[in-house]
Design a protein around this motif. Structure first.
Motif, PDB file in Angstrom:
ATOM      1  N   THR A  52       0.811  -1.218   0.000  1.00 46.91           N
ATOM      2  CA  THR A  52       0.000   0.000   0.000  1.00 46.91           C
ATOM      3  C   THR A  52       0.845   1.270   0.000  1.00 46.91           C
ATOM      4  N   VAL A  72       0.368   3.229  -2.874  1.00 44.08           N
ATOM      5  CA  VAL A  72       0.163   2.240  -3.922  1.00 44.08           C
ATOM      6  C   VAL A  72      -1.243   1.671  -3.782  1.00 44.08           C
ATOM      7  N   ASP A  73      -1.947   1.595  -4.885  1.00 47.78           N
ATOM      8  CA  ASP A  73      -3.267   0.968  -4.882  1.00 47.78           C
ATOM      9  C   ASP A  73      -3.073  -0.551  -4.802  1.00 47.78           C
ATOM     10  N   GLY A  75      -5.186  -2.915  -5.030  1.00 44.57           N
ATOM     11  CA  GLY A  75      -6.089  -3.706  -5.854  1.00 44.57           C
ATOM     12  C   GLY A  75      -7.033  -4.573  -5.058  1.00 44.57           C
ATOM     13  N   ARG A  98      -0.909   1.723  -9.380  1.00 46.59           N
ATOM     14  CA  ARG A  98      -0.730   0.312  -9.061  1.00 46.59           C
ATOM     15  C   ARG A  98       0.763   0.001  -8.930  1.00 46.59           C
ATOM     16  N   GLU A 100       2.611  -2.126 -10.425  1.00 46.52           N
ATOM     17  CA  GLU A 100       3.335  -2.318 -11.675  1.00 46.52           C
ATOM     18  C   GLU A 100       3.766  -0.994 -12.290  1.00 46.52           C
ATOM     19  N   GLU A 582      -9.979  -8.321  -8.288  1.00 50.23           N
ATOM     20  CA  GLU A 582      -9.505  -7.683  -9.521  1.00 50.23           C
ATOM     21  C   GLU A 582     -10.452  -6.547  -9.901  1.00 50.23           C
TER      22      GLU A 582
END
Length: 595
Positions: A52, A72-73, A75, A98, A100, A582
């Motif tokens: 996170t 950071v998301d 997800g 995200r 990535e 997701e």
């Protein structure tokens, strides 16, 4: 002293001194660029949780060179207890990138540097998992763990533990750790500098020396290696004892010789264990017939001796149960520490009061039992001396304390609660699902997640209790599992307690060995309630063994089954409810409830 006298290896007649090069000395710590990193995550396992927040500070020669920080998301919904711990809410990460998208920038920031973290295995494990999931090759960063260094150089007299907050206070860090990534990274920088000063007194001045220093066995470990001599290469339990015979630590292993030897090598870096080794004067092995026997013996010995250096399983008597009381006109749900041989109905066991209270709250939401703790009698109600509360006014109970609900009507609620606790959990699940759906429809995702967690506490406890109660009802169960070297392992379980174990050699006739193990097994009497005659941990060890590959039932005397509508059937629901979600629209996922 002549040059020849200081040259070291190769000195002899006619030999000449050789001046060492700077490369022989390693990289001086003052010239090393460190990237001190800290992560915040949704949980403790990279396989089940996500990052996170990332915070990092780049330093060299004691001077900061730059910082890296981003939310950071993850997800997936952030669990409420993580929000309480870190202050990071679902709304804060909704617009965050995200992992990535963040990872390439962080890898570039840290390129060519030495990675530093406190309990580095945790942070590096998440970063490696993120690289693997995103298709990035993990750079071969040299890694330094400040926790390992602290365990090596700081004594118990200096600091009570090696947590980051404790070390930050000890070294008077300029930033106080607060479970936010950048703040914790800044605090770790000050801890790193304090530790570098300390290890200088040990002659550690290069990066190579520092990395090796944290993994070097202590003098006590080296001095007591002889305690591992004579250990058998067999499964069993080992007990570290001090000079007075007090048990300091109990452990188990499939190979006693290999496991005990590891305590005296560089691979053992746990501070408590190193301290324990310093006090130990002998190691006593107990060879067991099977790994299951070793696991159960370990639990029993820990509960008996309560060794100071064991952290878990020392107090099985502290397990909590949710009990539907008996002997009252208006029974209620009570949290108790033991099951008694009475007509009460029990749910559990629970590992903490919080989980027991959450499960009780879930049951109260479905069944309007009274929540007051007074002993309510018809006479007390008739005389008007019963204490009243506001729950009756808002429809959360029938207000029996005011005489509005007679005992006959209240008894119907009691029977519903009894049915739920004994096997049919559908009323609790249905009631919780209605609340979760309503909160989700109103976009109150965090409240919906809290309701889901409350239901999950109830379902997990009910499933655990139903599994244990089923095993505890069997007078005798004989199971077999393939042995590692061929043949079979046998286990005799009576009222949930492991009563005996043995092995059958490859190619031997089975029944003579089975009869011998059964005949020599311990006599066990049934225990009170669903607790059986063993601790919950012991019964779960037995159940895991019976669930293992190739396991077979040889004999069952009793009924070994779980209720059709019991909580065990909801295991798949639990897995889905807590699985990462997701994104369906590439956007908001805030606190989505179970589906």
């Amino acid at each position: 002293m002549t040059a020849e006298g200081t040259a070291g290896a190769g000195v002899g007649p006619g030999a000449r001194g050789v001046q060492g090069t700077l490369d022989d000395l390693g990289t001086p710590l003052a010239e090393v660029t460190f990237v001190v990193v800290d992560l915040e995550t949704t949980g403790g396992s990279p396989a089940e949780s996500a990052i996170t927040e990332i915070g990092a500070v780049k330093v060299r020669g004691g001077e900061p060179l730059g910082e890296f920080a981003t939310l950071v998301d993850p997800g997936a919904p952030i669990p409420p207890f993580i929000t309480v711990l870190t202050g990071i809410t679902q709304q804060m990460v909704t617009a965050a990138p995200r992992i990535e998208a963040v990872l390439p920038a962080f890898l570039e920031f840290a390129r060519g540097c030495v990675l530093v973290a406190h309990n580095a295995r945790f942070d590096v494990g998440f970063l490696r998992a993120a690289c693997s999931a995103g298709g990035y090759a993990w750079p071969s960063f040299p890694v330094v763990d400040t926790a390992d260094l602290a365990r090596r150089v700081l004594t118990r007299d200096e600091v009570p533990n090696c947590r980051l907050g404790t070390l930050a206070r000890h070294f008077r860090a300029g930033t106080e750790p607060c479970h936010r990534a950048l703040a914790d990274a800044r605090a770790t920088v000050d801890v790193l500098h304090g530790l570098i000063e300390r290890i200088g007194s040990y002659g550690v001045h290069s990066l190579e020396e520092m990395r090796a220093f944290a993994k070097t066995p202590t003098p006590e470990q080296q001095r007591k290696r002889h305690l591992a001599d004579g250990m058998p290469s067999a499964p069993g339990v080992y007990l570290f004892e001090d000079a007075r015979g007090e048990v300091l630590y109990v452990g188990k292993s499939g190979d006693l010789r290999t496991r005990v030897r590891s305590y005296f090598t560089a691979s053992e870096t746990r501070r408590r264990v190193r301290e324990m080794v310093g006090l130990a004067e002998r190691v006593r092995p107990i060879v067991c017939a099977t790994a299951l026997e070793a696991e159960v013996r370990e639990l029993r010995l820990i509960a008996e001796h309560k060794p100071r250096y064991n952290r878990r399983s020392k107090f099985p008597e502290r397990a909590l149960w949710l009990k539907l009381t008996v002997g009252e006109t208006f029974p209620r749900l009570s949290i108790v520490r033991e099951c008694r041989d009475d007509e009460g109905v029990y749910l559990g066991p629970f590992g903490s009061t919080r989980l027991a209270e959450e499960a009780r709250a879930a049951l109260h939401e479905a069944v309007p039992l009274r929540q007051c703790t007074q002993r309510l009698t018809p006479r007390l109600i008739e005389q008007g001396r019963a204490r009243t509360c506001a729950l009756g006014e808002i429809g959360r109970c029938g207000a029996s304390c005011e005489g509005r609900e007679p005992p006959e009507a209240y008894l119907r609620h009691v029977e519903t609660a009894r049915g739920v606790m004994e096997g049919d959990v559908r009323p609790v699940v249905a009631a919780a699902q209605v609340r979760i759906d309503r909160l989700a429809a109103e976009l109150r995702y965090e409240e919906a997640a809290a309701q889901r967690d409350r239901l999950a506490a109830f379902v997990r406890a009910a499933a655990r209790g139903q599994r244990l109660a089923a095993l505890a009802r069997c007078r005798q169960l004989v199971g077999a599992r393939p042995g590692f070297g061929g043949g079979w392992e046998l286990a005799v379980v009576r009222y949930g307690r492991l009563a005996g174990t043995g092995t059958i050699p490859p190619g031997a006739h089975v029944w003579p060995y089975v009869d011998a193990v059964v005949a020599t097994s311990e006599t066990v009497f049934p225990g009170p309630g669903p607790a059986g005659s063993a601790t919950a941990e012991e019964m779960e060890c037995v159940l895991r063994w019976l669930d293992g590959p190739g396991a077979r039932l040889v004999e069952v005397d009793g009924t070994w089954s779980c209720p059709v509508h019991g909580a065990e059937s909801l295991r798949e629901w639990l897995d889905r409810a807590y699985a990462p979600v997701e994104p369906e629209d590439g956007g908001r996922r805030a606190g989505r409830p179970l589906r």
